[in-house]
Design an enzyme around this catalytic site. Structure first.
Site, PDB file in Angstrom:
ATOM      1  N   ASP A 255      40.834  13.984 -22.880  1.00 42.74           N
ATOM      2  CA  ASP A 255      41.867  14.863 -23.422  1.00 42.74           C
ATOM      3  C   ASP A 255      42.877  15.115 -22.317  1.00 42.74           C
ATOM      4  O   ASP A 255      42.526  15.112 -21.135  1.00 42.74           O
ATOM      5  CB  ASP A 255      41.271  16.190 -23.915  1.00 42.74           C
ATOM      6  CG  ASP A 255      42.208  16.910 -24.881  1.00 42.74           C
ATOM      7  OD1 ASP A 255      41.923  16.911 -26.096  1.00 42.74           O
ATOM      8  OD2 ASP A 255      43.230  17.466 -24.422  1.00 42.74           O
ATOM      9  N   SER A 256      44.124  15.345 -22.704  1.00 46.85           N
ATOM     10  CA  SER A 256      45.151  15.587 -21.697  1.00 46.85           C
ATOM     11  C   SER A 256      45.119  17.022 -21.185  1.00 46.85           C
ATOM     12  O   SER A 256      45.778  17.344 -20.201  1.00 46.85           O
ATOM     13  CB  SER A 256      46.533  15.246 -22.270  1.00 46.85           C
ATOM     14  OG  SER A 256      46.724  15.921 -23.497  1.00 46.85           O
TER      15      SER A 256
ATOM     16  N   CYS B  94      45.031  13.582 -39.215  1.00 43.59           N
ATOM     17  CA  CYS B  94      45.155  14.906 -39.819  1.00 43.59           C
ATOM     18  C   CYS B  94      46.561  15.117 -40.377  1.00 43.59           C
ATOM     19  O   CYS B  94      47.009  16.240 -40.540  1.00 43.59           O
ATOM     20  CB  CYS B  94      44.808  15.997 -38.813  1.00 43.59           C
ATOM     21  SG  CYS B  94      45.852  15.997 -37.358  1.00 43.59           S
TER      22      CYS B  94
ATOM     23  N   PHE C 113      40.839  12.337 -27.526  1.00 42.34           N
ATOM     24  CA  PHE C 113      41.452  13.591 -28.002  1.00 42.34           C
ATOM     25  C   PHE C 113      40.336  14.602 -28.286  1.00 42.34           C
ATOM     26  O   PHE C 113      40.206  15.142 -29.374  1.00 42.34           O
ATOM     27  CB  PHE C 113      42.303  13.345 -29.260  1.00 42.34           C
ATOM     28  CG  PHE C 113      43.276  12.205 -29.120  1.00 42.34           C
ATOM     29  CD1 PHE C 113      44.520  12.409 -28.540  1.00 42.34           C
ATOM     30  CD2 PHE C 113      42.939  10.920 -29.551  1.00 42.34           C
ATOM     31  CE1 PHE C 113      45.428  11.352 -28.404  1.00 42.34           C
ATOM     32  CE2 PHE C 113      43.830   9.870 -29.420  1.00 42.34           C
ATOM     33  CZ  PHE C 113      45.079  10.075 -28.852  1.00 42.34           C
TER      34      PHE C 113
ATOM     35  N   ARG D  68      31.609  16.220 -37.653  1.00 42.03           N
ATOM     36  CA  ARG D  68      30.851  16.354 -36.404  1.00 42.03           C
ATOM     37  C   ARG D  68      29.355  16.150 -36.679  1.00 42.03           C
ATOM     38  O   ARG D  68      28.662  15.486 -35.905  1.00 42.03           O
ATOM     39  CB  ARG D  68      31.121  17.721 -35.770  1.00 42.03           C
ATOM     40  CG  ARG D  68      32.476  17.789 -35.090  1.00 42.03           C
ATOM     41  CD  ARG D  68      32.633  19.045 -34.249  1.00 42.03           C
ATOM     42  NE  ARG D  68      33.102  20.174 -35.022  1.00 42.03           N
ATOM     43  CZ  ARG D  68      34.385  20.547 -35.123  1.00 42.03           C
ATOM     44  NH1 ARG D  68      35.321  19.870 -34.493  1.00 42.03           N
ATOM     45  NH2 ARG D  68      34.739  21.586 -35.835  1.00 42.03           N
TER      46      ARG D  68
ATOM     47  N   ASP E  18      40.408  11.055 -32.752  1.00 41.62           N
ATOM     48  CA  ASP E  18      40.934  12.111 -33.632  1.00 41.62           C
ATOM     49  C   ASP E  18      42.195  12.706 -33.008  1.00 41.62           C
ATOM     50  O   ASP E  18      42.174  13.818 -32.490  1.00 41.62           O
ATOM     51  CB  ASP E  18      39.851  13.186 -33.818  1.00 41.62           C
ATOM     52  CG  ASP E  18      40.330  14.353 -34.670  1.00 41.62           C
ATOM     53  OD1 ASP E  18      41.239  14.165 -35.495  1.00 41.62           O
ATOM     54  OD2 ASP E  18      39.785  15.465 -34.500  1.00 41.62           O
TER      55      ASP E  18
HETATM   56  N1  SAH Z   1      38.844  16.179 -32.115  1.00 38.58           N
HETATM   57  C1  SAH Z   1      39.108  17.568 -31.849  1.00 38.58           C
HETATM   58  C2  SAH Z   1      40.507  17.970 -32.226  1.00 38.58           C
HETATM   59  C3  SAH Z   1      41.593  17.164 -31.537  1.00 38.58           C
HETATM   60  S1  SAH Z   1      43.082  18.047 -31.403  1.00 38.58           S
HETATM   61  C4  SAH Z   1      38.064  18.444 -32.558  1.00 38.58           C
HETATM   62  O1  SAH Z   1      37.322  17.968 -33.402  1.00 38.58           O
HETATM   63  O2  SAH Z   1      37.995  19.639 -32.287  1.00 38.58           O
HETATM   64  C5  SAH Z   1      44.075  17.026 -30.455  1.00 38.58           C
HETATM   65  C6  SAH Z   1      43.767  17.064 -28.952  1.00 38.58           C
HETATM   66  O3  SAH Z   1      44.476  15.963 -28.394  1.00 38.58           O
HETATM   67  C7  SAH Z   1      44.229  18.293 -28.201  1.00 38.58           C
HETATM   68  O4  SAH Z   1      43.150  18.841 -27.493  1.00 38.58           O
HETATM   69  C8  SAH Z   1      45.300  17.782 -27.221  1.00 38.58           C
HETATM   70  O5  SAH Z   1      45.210  18.394 -25.952  1.00 38.58           O
HETATM   71  C9  SAH Z   1      44.958  16.329 -27.123  1.00 38.58           C
HETATM   72  N2  SAH Z   1      46.055  15.397 -26.840  1.00 38.58           N
HETATM   73  C10 SAH Z   1      47.295  15.365 -27.363  1.00 38.58           C
HETATM   74  N3  SAH Z   1      47.969  14.275 -26.957  1.00 38.58           N
HETATM   75  C11 SAH Z   1      47.123  13.581 -26.144  1.00 38.58           C
HETATM   76  C12 SAH Z   1      47.224  12.345 -25.426  1.00 38.58           C
HETATM   77  N4  SAH Z   1      48.347  11.606 -25.471  1.00 38.58           N
HETATM   78  N5  SAH Z   1      46.158  11.933 -24.726  1.00 38.58           N
HETATM   79  C13 SAH Z   1      45.011  12.680 -24.679  1.00 38.58           C
HETATM   80  N6  SAH Z   1      44.867  13.843 -25.339  1.00 38.58           N
HETATM   81  C14 SAH Z   1      45.904  14.293 -26.056  1.00 38.58           C
END
Ligand code: SAH
Length: 416
Positions: free
Chosen positions: A273-274, A363, A251, A234, A323
């Site tokens: 994000d979803s 990850c 995400f 970050r 991510d």
């Molecule tokens: N980048 C973030 C962590 C991501 S965790 C950080 O640094 O804190 C993964 C995230 O993806 C979650 O919030 C989840 O709600 C979201 N997610 C999962 N599948 C998804 C999709 N198909 N489209 C959009 N978001 C999604």
């Protein structure tokens, strides 16, 4: 209790790998039915001996030509039958020995974080700190414990006074336990945090990460509340964001990369994000940092759908952070996961401006770095103007062991 290992499993233990799978037990650990024999009852030779053990029992490891390989704790339910704690002839595996390991893990961090700019970090990274299965994350005055597998649960009560003392000396007031939420229960919205020690735990709190405020949802958030493993990345995004007109964070969860980009000087940041709750949290984090969320976009959508539509609209971004959650929870899921990364990266490249920067993360420990890079090659991205500028991983509060490759799960590739 003695557990006799196969030659392969014994070699892994000698290298320092902390896990013994059931099929690493000579004489068929697979055939062990832990529930069938009562504790203390005499057990037959070989893997059958382990069948008498209950989760949390201390086991001594041996192999052909090696009467003592080390000590570990038995797990009756996990695919990992034994987590190995000691290799040398240490006097005993008891709560004193565990408390000493924990103190060592905490003491290392004392010198790493100043407690002002960064108030959230991992205090103990389980296997990587040689305390297998025990993860402890610090969120300012709160510590949250997560246990992988079931072998340390019977130890927790005995460990708690040690933890309360060692953590209390470092300013931690409350200790909570992150419950394991079974996929079957589907209780994603329910509270997952149990109180173990000290004043009641807040549902949400603000912490600081390299000088940036960040809301953490202890009660309902992912992992132990936040993805602390991306802290350094970050900060890198913050440094990359200066002068960027449009940033896309896919995400985005609680908006850690988004606020980093905004604070770094990006014009407009779009978070996708979803989960709507994630955006609500991200917006509070923006405000706490003095950034008006109204000047940015928070889109509740599937990332793949969003990319399709963005391309159709002709939207372009000069910095994209991608991510996603782990696509490969197991070795078997690997081919499908690589396909998903490839599809995602193809779609991302189509909305990335010429001269733009792409930060692509994975990850999943089952995806090796070279395999991940292959999902970012010219054929996949359908362009030949990008180079790998940097490759990063997890920060120093997430240590691993040389033999424990599974612990090095995070990949963060910067292409420009
Ligand atoms: N980048 C973030 C962590 C991501 S965790 C950080 O640094 O804190 C993964 C995230 O993806 C979650 O919030 C989840 O709600 C979201 N997610 C999962 N599948 C998804 C999709 N198909 N489209 C959009 N978001 C999604």
């Amino acid at each position: 209790m003695r557990v006799h290992l196969t030659a392969t499993a014994a070699a892994a233990v000698r290298r320092g790998h902390p896990w013994v799978y059931r099929d690493g037990i000579a004489g068929g650990g697979n055939a062990a039915h832990p529930g069938e024999r009562r504790r203390g009852e005499r057990a037959p030779r070989g893997g059958g001996a382990a069948a008498a053990a209950a989760s949390g029992d201390v086991v001594e490891l041996s192999a052909e030509g090696a009467p003592f390989l080390g000590r570990g704790l038995w797990d009756a339910d996990s695919a990992i039958a034994v987590r190995v704690f000691q290799r040398a002839q240490a006097p005993a595996l008891d709560e004193r020995a565990l408390a000493e390991r924990l103190e060592r893990a905490f003491a290392l961090r004392d010198g790493w974080f100043d407690g002002r700019d960064t108030t959230a970090y991992r205090l103990c990274n389980g296997e990587g700190d040689r305390v297998p299965s025990l993860v402890i994350d610090r969120y300012d005055r709160v510590a949250v414990i997560r246990l992988d597998g079931g072998m340390l649960a019977p130890w927790l009560e005995r460990l708690l006074p040690h933890l309360a003392r060692a953590l209390g000396a470092r300013g931690v007031r409350s200790i909570g336990l992150r419950a394991r939420v079974s996929a079957a229960s589907g209780d994603a919205e329910g509270k997952k945090l149990a109180h173990l020690h000290g004043p009641p735990l807040p549902d949400r709190l603000f912490v600081r990460e390299t000088g940036v405020a960040m809301e953490v949802d202890l009660a309902r958030g992912q992992k132990t509340g936040a993805f602390l493993d991306q802290r350094d990345n970050r900060a890198r995004v913050r440094a990359l964001a200066g002068g960027r007109r449009r940033v896309l964070n896919l995400f985005s969860y609680a908006g850690g990369f988004s606020v980093a980009a905004a604070l770094g000087g990006a014009g407009r940041v779009t978070s996708v994000d979803s989960a709507p709750a994630a955006h609500a949290s991200a917006q509070r984090t923006f405000r706490e940092n003095g950034v008006d969320p109204a000047a940015h976009d928070f889109v509740t959508a599937d990332a793949f759908d969003f990319l399709e539509k963005a391309r159709g609209r002709g939207d372009r971004y000069d910095l994209v952070i991608c991510d996603p959650p782990s696509f490969a929870p197991s070795e078997r899921a690997k081919p499908r996961a690589l396909g998903a990364y490839r599809r995602l990266h193809t779609a991302v490249a189509r909305v990335l401006d010429r001269g733009g920067v792409l930060c692509a993360a994975s990850c999943s420990s089952h995806i090796a770095m070279e395999d991940f890079l292959a999902t970012l090659d010219d054929a996949t991205l359908e362009r030949d103007d990008l180079r790998v500028r940097a490759i990063h991983g997890q920060p120093e509060d997430h240590p691993t062991l040389p033999a424990w490759w599974e612990g090095r799960y995070l990949k963060f590739v910067v292409l420009e």
